[in-house]
Design a protein around this motif. Structure first.
Motif, mmCIF file in Angstrom:
data_model
loop_
_atom_site.group_PDB
_atom_site.id
_atom_site.type_symbol
_atom_site.label_atom_id
_atom_site.label_comp_id
_atom_site.label_asym_id
_atom_site.label_seq_id
_atom_site.Cartn_x
_atom_site.Cartn_y
_atom_site.Cartn_z
ATOM 1 N N GLN A 1 0.488 3.322 -8.318
ATOM 2 C CA GLN A 1 0.343 3.208 -6.873
ATOM 3 C C GLN A 1 -0.899 2.385 -6.530
ATOM 4 O O GLN A 1 -1.734 2.085 -7.383
ATOM 5 C CB GLN A 1 0.255 4.599 -6.255
ATOM 6 C CG GLN A 1 1.553 5.392 -6.387
ATOM 7 C CD GLN A 1 1.478 6.741 -5.703
ATOM 8 O OE1 GLN A 1 0.394 7.341 -5.584
ATOM 9 N NE2 GLN A 1 2.618 7.232 -5.232
ATOM 10 N N HIS A 2 -0.995 2.026 -5.261
ATOM 11 C CA HIS A 2 -2.040 1.126 -4.798
ATOM 12 C C HIS A 2 -3.435 1.640 -5.153
ATOM 13 O O HIS A 2 -4.246 0.912 -5.753
ATOM 14 C CB HIS A 2 -1.905 0.928 -3.288
ATOM 15 C CG HIS A 2 -3.052 0.184 -2.671
ATOM 16 N ND1 HIS A 2 -3.198 -1.176 -2.781
ATOM 17 C CD2 HIS A 2 -4.118 0.638 -1.937
ATOM 18 C CE1 HIS A 2 -4.296 -1.554 -2.130
ATOM 19 N NE2 HIS A 2 -4.876 -0.462 -1.609
ATOM 20 N N GLU A 3 -3.715 2.861 -4.809
ATOM 21 C CA GLU A 3 -5.065 3.388 -5.016
ATOM 22 C C GLU A 3 -5.423 3.456 -6.496
ATOM 23 O O GLU A 3 -6.558 3.137 -6.899
ATOM 24 C CB GLU A 3 -5.185 4.784 -4.380
ATOM 25 C CG GLU A 3 -5.040 4.792 -2.866
ATOM 26 C CD GLU A 3 -6.149 3.988 -2.183
ATOM 27 O OE1 GLU A 3 -7.235 3.822 -2.785
ATOM 28 O OE2 GLU A 3 -5.909 3.519 -1.042
ATOM 29 N N ASP B 1 -17.272 -1.531 -1.202
ATOM 30 C CA ASP B 1 -17.208 -0.727 -2.422
ATOM 31 C C ASP B 1 -18.488 -0.870 -3.240
ATOM 32 O O ASP B 1 -18.991 0.097 -3.818
ATOM 33 C CB ASP B 1 -16.002 -1.145 -3.274
ATOM 34 C CG ASP B 1 -14.682 -0.745 -2.621
ATOM 35 O OD1 ASP B 1 -14.723 0.079 -1.688
ATOM 36 O OD2 ASP B 1 -13.623 -1.265 -3.054
ATOM 37 N N LEU C 1 -6.017 -0.059 -7.780
ATOM 38 C CA LEU C 1 -7.255 -0.605 -7.223
ATOM 39 C C LEU C 1 -8.475 -0.018 -7.928
ATOM 40 O O LEU C 1 -9.523 -0.668 -8.035
ATOM 41 C CB LEU C 1 -7.321 -0.307 -5.725
ATOM 42 C CG LEU C 1 -8.392 -1.047 -4.916
ATOM 43 C CD1 LEU C 1 -8.218 -2.556 -5.048
ATOM 44 C CD2 LEU C 1 -8.335 -0.633 -3.450
ATOM 45 N N ALA C 2 -8.309 1.168 -8.448
ATOM 46 C CA ALA C 2 -9.441 1.812 -9.126
ATOM 47 C C ALA C 2 -9.559 1.400 -10.594
ATOM 48 O O ALA C 2 -10.662 1.434 -11.153
ATOM 49 C CB ALA C 2 -9.295 3.338 -9.026
ATOM 50 N N LYS D 1 0.817 -1.223 0.000
ATOM 51 C CA LYS D 1 0.000 0.000 0.000
ATOM 52 C C LYS D 1 0.843 1.262 0.000
ATOM 53 O O LYS D 1 0.497 2.257 -0.629
ATOM 54 C CB LYS D 1 -0.929 0.007 1.208
ATOM 55 C CG LYS D 1 -2.174 -0.846 1.042
ATOM 56 C CD LYS D 1 -3.106 -0.690 2.236
ATOM 57 C CE LYS D 1 -4.393 -1.478 2.024
ATOM 58 N NZ LYS D 1 -5.329 -1.321 3.163
ATOM 59 N N GLN E 1 -7.212 -5.640 -8.784
ATOM 60 C CA GLN E 1 -8.464 -5.687 -8.026
ATOM 61 C C GLN E 1 -8.780 -7.123 -7.593
ATOM 62 O O GLN E 1 -9.165 -7.374 -6.447
ATOM 63 C CB GLN E 1 -9.618 -5.139 -8.882
ATOM 64 C CG GLN E 1 -9.554 -3.648 -9.143
ATOM 65 C CD GLN E 1 -10.595 -3.206 -10.155
ATOM 66 O OE1 GLN E 1 -11.288 -4.038 -10.760
ATOM 67 N NE2 GLN E 1 -10.707 -1.891 -10.350
#
Length: 581
Positions: free
Chosen positions: A551-553, A577, A556-557, A533, A563
């Motif tokens: 990056q992680h975010e 989510d 993830l998006a 993270k 994912q």
């Protein structure tokens, strides 16, 4: 195989003296039948006791001298063989250590173990037997023939015919058995491999109830080994009876021909006894030669396997590397269009990999099992060479001058923690030059979150470590290997899934400590998204392909693979989510 002859250097004296003393022993033995013939033909008919005692004394003297020179010959031959094999094994081990990883993989660990143990022992045994027999046997055989010729030229032809027939038999059986001996060496490699796998994986085998399956695998290989041994044994065992058959046939011929000559007053009785003794001497020596031939056959095959290792090219870690163009920023690793394929593989293990890692960054690598994560780590270490693309490394703006410097810039902790028999101290200081203070050792242990359990040990830093670190848990082994890597103080730390056995809290503390080292560039290969993270960049791999970098975010998006990995580990977040959407 001529290269193996250099290992006699330094032991030439023993190598020469052993056969020479055997030559003396053979000379004394050749005199014995002649002395017996004199006793039968001259001493006994004249009832000359004085002469008889002299002849008996001479026989005892010859026996005493024979025993003395035989023991001396055995000593020098054994010393030469043992010293030869000792030096050969040392150099063979050093050569194996210098082999590039692809060559070691191709040969296999089990085969290398067999070659450095079983094969070198076969060579040692053959050398010992050869030095004791290669002069003695020919001298006894040829000397007996010459002595027989001096006593009776006609009967000598029986000797020559016997030797010729035995030579043909030995040659044919040797040609028949050699392929089986080669197969036996290969099966020995397989048995060593199965045994090592089953011993090391005993807990897994039992946990999954695979005892029976592994027993059947081993039994199948062992049966093949047994079958081959029996087959070669059936051919090899023919040597002895055929030798006896040929020699006894010759013996019958000698007695028959000798009887005719005695009746014709062409040969004395003592001379016939001497001829029979010479024939017996030849029998004994030829039986020894048959055993020597079998031993030499196996040693020849073993020597070929050993030579095959010496013929491999060393990994040249000091050869100059082509300098890479210095980056304008703080780049420490740059990978462009990287592609790698394992030997004999149909598909590439990695392809189209592009990434840049800057100094002080925390860079993560993640992907499903078999996606190429560990392959990439070994390419970054230059244990393997990529077929396409380029990898550049920089330290203080300069690219490494050679492979040795390249690897010194990267401290690597492998997927399977490797500890060696010794102590905690000896494992931590592995590969370090100069003295390392206790303060430095404890500092590295503190950073690796390992100082707590080390302090609990009665001997602390001097606590014994069993082979493979069996007296430590998986998490403890990983932390000790991380501490060992930190002691190298390399600018890049590469952890190849080296925190998998740690609990989340301990791993979080470890990563926080490592990220606080601003001069350290951290590369973490992990299966856990939670471990990455805080990473500045994360490379996502799937089937050897680069399918994400960010990056992680952000991943993830937008990245389905990332994912899927993340939500499989944190299903509660998927529900959260979905409800938010």
């Amino acid at each position: 195989m001529k290269n193996l002859l250099i290992y006699f250097k330094g032991y030439l004296k023993e190598t020469i003296l052993g056969p020479l003393f055997k030559l003396l022993e053979a000379s004394f033995e050749l005199l014995v039948p002649m002395v017996v013939a004199v006793i039968i033909d001259q001493v006994i008919p004249h009832r000359d006791k004085t002469h008889l005692y002299e002849m008996i004394g001479l026989l005892l003297l010859l026996a005493l001298l024979g025993v003395t020179v035989s023991i001396t010959a055995q000593y020098f031959s054994a010393k030469s063989a043992v010293r030869y094999t000792q030096k050969l094994s040392q150099d063979l081990f050093a050569k194996i250590m210098r082999l590039p990883k692809p060559e070691r993989d191709a040969l296999s660990a089990s085969s290398l173990v067999t070659r450095i143990t079983s094969d070198t022992y076969l060579i040692q045994t053959a050398i010992n037997q050869f030095l004791r027999l290669f002069l003695r046997a020919p001298i006894i055989v040829m000397g007996s023939c010459l002595m027989a010729f001096a006593l009776s030229p006609v009967i000598t032809w029986w000797f020559i015919g016997m030797i010729g027939a035995l030579t043909v038999v030995i040659y044919l059986i040797t040609r028949l058995t050699n392929p089986f001996y080669r197969k036996i060496r290969q099966l020995t490699d397989t048995i060593v491999l199965l045994t090592s796998q089953q011993v090391e994986g005993m807990r897994v085998i039992r946990a999954f109830g695979q005892d029976k399956r592994e027993e059947e695998r081993f039994e199948e290989t062992n049966d093949s080994y047994q079958s081959t041994q029996i087959t070669v044994g059936r051919w090899a065992v023919l040597l002895s009876p055929l030798t006896f058959l040929i020699v006894n046939t010759a013996l019958v011929g000698v007695i028959w021909q000798g009887n005719l000559q005695i009746q014709g007053n062409l040969l004395a009785q003592g001379s016939l006894v001497a001829l029979i003794n010479y024939l017996t001497n030849i029998l004994v020596e030829l039986l020894k030669v048959t055993m020597l031939v079998s031993s030499l056959n196996q040693a020849y095959i073993a020597a070929g396997r050993v030579t095959a290792i010496f013929e491999q090219e060393d990994e040249n870690v000091t050869a100059a590397l082509a300098p890479a163009e210095s980056p304008s920023d703080q780049t420490v690793l740059a990978v462009s269009n990287l592609e790698f394929r394992y030997p004999k593989a149909q598909e590439a293990a990695l392809s189209h990999i592009n990434l840049t890692i800057k100094e002080g960054q925390f860079f993560g690598i993640i992907g499903s099992t078999g996606s190429g994560k560990s392959t990439l780590s070994q390419l970054l270490l230059r244990l393997y060479q990529a077929q396409k693309g380029a990898i550049a490394q920089f330290h203080q703006g300069q690219s490494p001058a050679n492979l040795l410097q390249w690897r010194q810039n990267i401290a690597w902790v492998p997927q399977n923690a490797q500890l060696f028999k010794g102590t905690i101290r000896s494992n931590l200081t592995l590969g370090l030059e100069g003295d390392v203070s206790d303060k430095q050792l404890w500092a590295a242990l503190d950073q690796a979150q390992a100082s707590d359990f080390v302090r609990e040990k009665s001997l602390q830093l001097d606590e014994p470590v069993e082979a493979f670190g069996r007296n430590f848990s998986g998490g403890q082994r990983q932390r000790l290997t991380i501490a060992r890597a930190l002691l190298r103080q390399a600018p890049i730390l590469l952890l190849d899934d080296a925190t998998s056995a740690l609990d989340y809290l301990t791993e979080a503390r470890l990563l926080k400590t490592l990220m606080a080292k601003t001069e350290l560039t951290l590369l973490l290969i992990s299966q856990r998204t939670s471990s990455l993270k805080a990473a500045d960049n994360i490379l996502v791999l799937e089937n050897g392909q680069q399918v994400g970098l960010g990056q992680h975010e952000a991943l993830l998006a937008s990245n389905p693979i990332y994912q899927e990995i993340h939500y499989s580990q944190h299903p509660e977040e998927r529900s959260s989510d979905e409800s938010t959407q």
